[in-house]
Design an enzyme around this catalytic site. Structure first.
Site, short mmCIF file in Angstrom:
data_model
loop_
_atom_site.label_atom_id
_atom_site.label_comp_id
_atom_site.label_asym_id
_atom_site.label_seq_id
_atom_site.Cartn_x
_atom_site.Cartn_y
_atom_site.Cartn_z
N HIS A 131 -11.00 -57.29 -11.67
CA HIS A 131 -10.87 -56.96 -10.24
C HIS A 131 -9.99 -55.73 -10.06
O HIS A 131 -8.96 -55.64 -10.71
CB HIS A 131 -10.23 -58.14 -9.51
CG HIS A 131 -10.00 -57.88 -8.06
ND1 HIS A 131 -11.03 -57.88 -7.15
CD2 HIS A 131 -8.87 -57.56 -7.37
CE1 HIS A 131 -10.54 -57.60 -5.94
NE2 HIS A 131 -9.24 -57.41 -6.05
N GLY B 180 -39.24 -34.54 -26.19
CA GLY B 180 -40.32 -35.16 -25.41
C GLY B 180 -40.10 -35.11 -23.91
O GLY B 180 -39.23 -34.38 -23.40
C1 LIG Z 1 -39.39 -37.52 -14.09
C2 LIG Z 1 -39.26 -38.62 -15.09
C3 LIG Z 1 -38.06 -39.31 -15.17
C4 LIG Z 1 -37.91 -40.34 -16.09
N1 LIG Z 1 -36.73 -41.00 -16.14
C5 LIG Z 1 -36.58 -42.01 -17.00
C6 LIG Z 1 -35.34 -42.69 -17.09
O1 LIG Z 1 -34.38 -42.37 -16.39
N2 LIG Z 1 -35.22 -43.69 -17.99
C7 LIG Z 1 -36.27 -44.05 -18.80
O2 LIG Z 1 -36.12 -44.98 -19.59
N3 LIG Z 1 -37.45 -43.43 -18.74
C8 LIG Z 1 -37.63 -42.41 -17.87
N4 LIG Z 1 -38.82 -41.74 -17.83
C9 LIG Z 1 -39.89 -42.16 -18.76
C10 LIG Z 1 -39.64 -41.56 -20.16
O3 LIG Z 1 -39.57 -40.16 -20.06
C11 LIG Z 1 -40.75 -41.97 -21.11
O4 LIG Z 1 -40.92 -43.36 -21.07
C12 LIG Z 1 -40.42 -41.56 -22.52
O5 LIG Z 1 -40.26 -40.15 -22.61
C13 LIG Z 1 -41.52 -42.00 -23.47
O6 LIG Z 1 -41.18 -41.63 -24.77
P1 LIG Z 1 -42.29 -41.35 -25.86
O7 LIG Z 1 -41.55 -41.03 -27.11
O8 LIG Z 1 -43.28 -42.46 -25.88
O9 LIG Z 1 -43.11 -40.08 -25.34
P2 LIG Z 1 -42.69 -38.65 -24.82
O10 LIG Z 1 -41.28 -38.56 -24.45
O11 LIG Z 1 -43.70 -38.27 -23.81
O12 LIG Z 1 -42.87 -37.73 -26.09
C14 LIG Z 1 -44.11 -37.54 -26.68
C15 LIG Z 1 -44.06 -36.27 -27.51
O13 LIG Z 1 -45.27 -36.17 -28.28
C16 LIG Z 1 -45.70 -34.83 -28.30
N5 LIG Z 1 -47.13 -34.83 -28.59
C17 LIG Z 1 -48.12 -35.37 -27.83
N6 LIG Z 1 -49.30 -35.22 -28.44
C18 LIG Z 1 -49.06 -34.56 -29.59
C19 LIG Z 1 -49.89 -34.12 -30.66
N7 LIG Z 1 -51.20 -34.31 -30.66
N8 LIG Z 1 -49.31 -33.47 -31.70
C20 LIG Z 1 -47.97 -33.25 -31.72
N9 LIG Z 1 -47.14 -33.65 -30.75
C21 LIG Z 1 -47.68 -34.31 -29.70
C22 LIG Z 1 -45.35 -34.33 -26.91
O14 LIG Z 1 -45.26 -32.91 -26.89
C23 LIG Z 1 -44.00 -35.00 -26.66
O15 LIG Z 1 -42.94 -34.20 -27.09
C24 LIG Z 1 -39.00 -40.68 -16.94
C25 LIG Z 1 -40.20 -39.99 -16.87
C26 LIG Z 1 -40.34 -38.97 -15.96
C27 LIG Z 1 -41.63 -38.21 -15.91
#
Ligand SMILES: Cc1cc2nc3c(=O)[nH]c(=O)nc-3n(C[C@H](O)[C@H](O)[C@H](O)COP(=O)(O)OP(=O)(O)OC[C@H]3O[C@@H](n4cnc5c(N)ncnc54)[C@H](O)[C@@H]3O)c2cc1C
Length: 464
Positions: free
Chosen positions: A443, A39
């Site tokens: 410390h 993701g």
């Molecule tokens: C530059 C950046 C830095 C970040 N740094 C941090 C950090 O240091 N610490 C932290 O806690 N958070 C960080 N975040 C936030 C973090 O990346 C997200 O909160 C996290 O990835 C969310 O997880 P998720 O599983 O909800 O979704 P995502 O990681 O977005 O994963 C969703 C997945 O679903 C898939 N998908 C979507 N729709 C479909 C569909 N219809 N069919 C099949 N697959 C689908 C996508 O391809 C993706 O792989 C950062 C974000 C960014 C942009």
């Protein structure tokens, strides 16, 4: 075949939920449209940015090795090798996620998923269309970068978190629209790699979700590091030139300024991926595109759960997505499970100095009617911080004067994102200011500053 659980999305929310479902012996499938699992977080978010930030930290030491007594002739930053290292880290961990799926007998289905009615999902992938049936479905489709109206990322000039991670070289100048976590982290990386960085933020302060004093401190250090920070700035009329981007910014003093950058990063927030996933075929309710859930991550459609960045009302963070996944799967498996406590979610922003925070800010605590008592301790009075040459920042404890309840802890300084763990554990264990005052801190460590800040709620810090 009917699965016990089908999970849409292979980010930290989805893949962690899949592992836990496998551990509970549930017949589980995970559907992902990207070629790799992991993701946003693993592929284009948390992990690659922190790999670059680590290199920026190391590079900082090479800027003045003499101050440490190290002689080092003409050190160079080889950016293509920096990118290789970042890519290797991402690949290693994406393969690790695939391994976890095999280990926990989770079937990985590659393709774009869309909800149909009655626990069915249509998946469109390389072999064509197929229908997956499941007793329970977890939506974990994550988010993508929001763009300003009329702008599209283009790989060359206008970038989101995705394109900026693969720029072949370090640009001379970068404009960054947005001073949330994503914007300030990229500012911290490229400033230290040598780009001239300008941050344009519409709100009156950087990292606006943090305690106001944290925002002030970060802005102060960013300015000292040579980053131009314009808060209260309105960006208009973004134009692409042959090799640069121009825009007009109305600054907080009302002056209008024309600016030109080699690259423009748009970091104005994240939009939930809920538009084309078939929610209209369900009874799930939404709030401005985010999915509404109850304490067990259930939507209003029976058997349909939502976790992670698409959920209304929880911060868009990887560890929140994972924790919500544990709640959803625990509920599906009929386990005793504790819902997320939204007030004990740590936030971490990996700038230099870094930020770690949990609980209420001072302003929020006052607005909620608490009789607030705050204690602060600066890293300038911490001996380990001196040893590390990292004097910036402070620890701030926000407490309730009546019972010594810890309402929030806000840290800016060296390894703040690691240090915050002590505060999260303390709050989770319902420790009080008094019990933290008598907790012994080793410390010399930077986390002694936390013990001192707790003591300073009552004006009893030793080293200031
Ligand atoms: C530059 C950046 C830095 C970040 N740094 C941090 C950090 O240091 N610490 C932290 O806690 N958070 C960080 N975040 C936030 C973090 O990346 C997200 O909160 C996290 O990835 C969310 O997880 P998720 O599983 O909800 O979704 P995502 O990681 O977005 O994963 C969703 C997945 O679903 C898939 N998908 C979507 N729709 C479909 C569909 N219809 N069919 C099949 N697959 C689908 C996508 O391809 C993706 O792989 C950062 C974000 C960014 C942009």
């Amino acid at each position: 075949m009917t699965y016990d659980v089908a999970i849409i999305g292979g980010g930290p929310g989805g893949y962690s939920a899949a592992v836990r479902a496998g551990q509970y012996g549930l017949k589980t499938a995970i559907i992902e449209r990207q070629p790799r699992l992991g993701g946003t977080c693993l592929l284009v978010g948390c992990i690659p940015t922190k790999a670059l930030l680590h290199t920026a930290d190391v590079w900082d030491y090479f800027k003045d090795p003499g101050s440490q007594g190290i002689e080092c002739q003409n050190p160079q930053l080889n950016y293509s090798k920096v990118l290789d290292r970042k890519n290797k880290i991402v690949t290693k961990h994406s393969k690790g996620v695939e391994f976890l799926m095999r280990k926990n007998k989770v079937e990985v289905i590659k393709g774009n998923a869309r909800l149909l009615s009655g626990g069915r999902i249509e998946v469109e992938g390389a072999p064509g269309k197929q229908t997956v049936e499941a007793k329970n479905i977890i939506l974990a489709t994550g988010s993508e970068a929001r763009m300003l109206p009329g702008l599209q990322p283009d790989n060359e000039l206008i970038l989101t978190n995705i394109e900026i991670l693969d720029m072949p070289s370090i640009p001379k100048s970068i404009g960054i629209i947005g001073a949330g976590a994503v914007g300030v982290e990229f500012a911290s990386i490229f400033n230290r790699f040598g780009s001239k960085v300008t941050i344009l933020e519409m709100l009156p302060r950087v990292v606006p979700v943090e305690d106001e004093e944290i925002s002030k401190e970060l802005e102060k250090h960013f300015k000292k590091a040579g980053i131009r920070v314009e808060t209260g700035a309105r960006v208009e009329n973004v134009r692409k030139n042959a090799k640069s981007v121009s825009l007009s910014a109305t600054l907080t003093n009302g002056n209008k300024e024309e600016m030109e950058f080699d690259k423009l990063l748009v970091a104005v927030g994240r939009k939930p991926n809920t538009e084309a996933i078939g929610l209209e075929n369900t009874r799930a309710q939404q709030d401005r595109g985010f999915v509404k859930v109850d304490a067990y991550q259930r939507t209003s459609e029976p058997g349909l759960y939502a976790i992670g960045d698409i959920v209304a009302g929880t911060p868009q963070l990887a560890h929140v997505a994972t924790a919500e996944g544990m709640v959803a799967v625990g509920h599906i498996a009929g386990k005793q499970i504790r819902p997320i406590n939204r007030n004990r979610i740590p936030g971490a922003t990996y700038t230099d100095p870094g930020i770690g925070s949990v609980g209420l800010t001072e302003a929020q605590a006052r607005a909620q009617g608490f009789d607030v008592k705050a204690g602060k301790f600066p890293f300038s009075a911490n001996s380990k911080a001196t040893i590390l040459d990292k004097h910036e920042g402070f620890v701030k404890v926000v407490a309730d004067a009546t019972f010594g309840e810890i309402l929030g802890v806000h840290i800016i300084g060296p390894e703040a994102f690691e240090l915050i763990s002590e505060a999260v554990t303390a709050m989770e264990a319902e420790a009080t200011v008094e019990s933290m005052m008598s907790t012994i801190h080793a410390h010399p460590t930077v986390y002694e500053a936390i013990g001192e800040a707790f003591n300073n709620v009552y004006g009893l810090a030793i080293n200031i």
